[in-house]
Scaffold this motif. Structure first.
Motif, mmCIF file in Angstrom:
data_model
loop_
_atom_site.group_PDB
_atom_site.id
_atom_site.type_symbol
_atom_site.label_atom_id
_atom_site.label_comp_id
_atom_site.label_asym_id
_atom_site.label_seq_id
_atom_site.Cartn_x
_atom_site.Cartn_y
_atom_site.Cartn_z
ATOM 1 N N SER A 1 4.513 4.582 -6.509
ATOM 2 C CA SER A 1 4.172 4.119 -7.859
ATOM 3 C C SER A 1 2.707 3.668 -7.890
ATOM 4 N N PRO A 2 1.775 4.620 -8.039
ATOM 5 C CA PRO A 2 0.355 4.303 -7.897
ATOM 6 C C PRO A 2 -0.215 3.310 -8.910
ATOM 7 N N ASN A 3 0.428 3.152 -10.047
ATOM 8 C CA ASN A 3 -0.134 2.288 -11.083
ATOM 9 C C ASN A 3 0.668 1.017 -11.319
ATOM 10 N N GLU B 1 0.830 -1.211 0.000
ATOM 11 C CA GLU B 1 0.000 0.000 0.000
ATOM 12 C C GLU B 1 0.861 1.255 0.000
ATOM 13 N N TYR B 2 1.973 1.242 0.735
ATOM 14 C CA TYR B 2 2.881 2.392 0.747
ATOM 15 C C TYR B 2 3.410 2.660 -0.665
ATOM 16 N N ILE B 3 3.814 1.598 -1.341
ATOM 17 C CA ILE B 3 4.328 1.760 -2.707
ATOM 18 C C ILE B 3 3.254 2.378 -3.599
ATOM 19 N N LEU B 4 2.034 1.865 -3.512
ATOM 20 C CA LEU B 4 0.960 2.332 -4.393
ATOM 21 C C LEU B 4 0.501 3.748 -4.054
ATOM 22 N N THR B 5 0.552 4.130 -2.799
ATOM 23 C CA THR B 5 0.083 5.467 -2.431
ATOM 24 C C THR B 5 1.181 6.519 -2.515
ATOM 25 N N THR B 6 2.441 6.110 -2.377
ATOM 26 C CA THR B 6 3.523 7.090 -2.273
ATOM 27 C C THR B 6 4.507 7.060 -3.440
ATOM 28 N N PRO C 1 1.470 -2.463 -11.750
ATOM 29 C CA PRO C 1 0.614 -3.659 -11.834
ATOM 30 C C PRO C 1 1.134 -4.834 -11.018
ATOM 31 N N ILE C 2 2.434 -4.945 -10.860
ATOM 32 C CA ILE C 2 2.996 -6.069 -10.090
ATOM 33 C C ILE C 2 2.679 -5.899 -8.610
ATOM 34 N N VAL C 3 2.813 -4.678 -8.114
ATOM 35 C CA VAL C 3 2.484 -4.408 -6.707
ATOM 36 C C VAL C 3 0.989 -4.608 -6.482
ATOM 37 N N LYS C 4 0.181 -4.140 -7.425
ATOM 38 C CA LYS C 4 -1.275 -4.341 -7.313
ATOM 39 C C LYS C 4 -1.615 -5.828 -7.269
ATOM 40 N N ARG C 5 -0.941 -6.619 -8.091
ATOM 41 C CA ARG C 5 -1.187 -8.067 -8.110
ATOM 42 C C ARG C 5 -0.826 -8.691 -6.757
#
Length: 131
Positions: A116-118, A109-114, A120-124
């Motif tokens: 790299s919001p998009n 969540e930190y990565i996505l919010t701070t 795809p690997i972190v989202k997965r």
């Protein structure tokens, strides 16, 4: 590599090159892991505040299945460089692997919010934890 170290024993670049060489050799034969670990420990002595060295040491510990030590070192890398995406991602993956879902989720969540919001690997990876 040995001759270069004899001539310049405190040269971080030479030690980094040696470490990279041993990492490649260790993928071919496990007997090189001992030399790899000794080399990264020397690098830490020479450059204790370099987050990439701490990160590389952490990844080595994970490869050696020393996951608790890997997590500790990844946390240290993130402390040294708060926006270190690779270290945060690895910390999330290793935490998930050992069952620390809450900590893993926090890193993703930190990565996505701070950072790299998009991504795809972190989202997965975050999605895997929400199932």
């Amino acid at each position: 590599s040995n001759q270069a170290i004899i001539l310049s024993p405190n040269n971080v670049t030479i030690w980094r090159n040696r470490f990279n060489l041993f990492v490649q050799l260790a993928t071919l034969h496990a007997s090189y892991f001992e030399d790899t670990e000794a080399t990264i420990k020397k690098l830490r002595e020479l450059a204790p505040s370099d987050p990439k060295i701490v990160y590389n040491y952490a990844i080595l510990m994970v490869k050696l299945n020393k996951l608790d030590e890997g997590i500790k070192l990844l946390k240290e890398a993130v402390t040294l460089k708060e926006n270190y995406k690779d270290a945060r991602f690895a910390l999330g993956v290793v935490n998930a692997e050992v069952g620390n879902r809450k900590d893993a989720k926090a890193e993703f969540e930190y990565i996505l919010t701070t950072l790299s919001p998009n991504d795809p690997i972190v989202k997965r990876e975050l999605g895997k934890l929400q199932n």
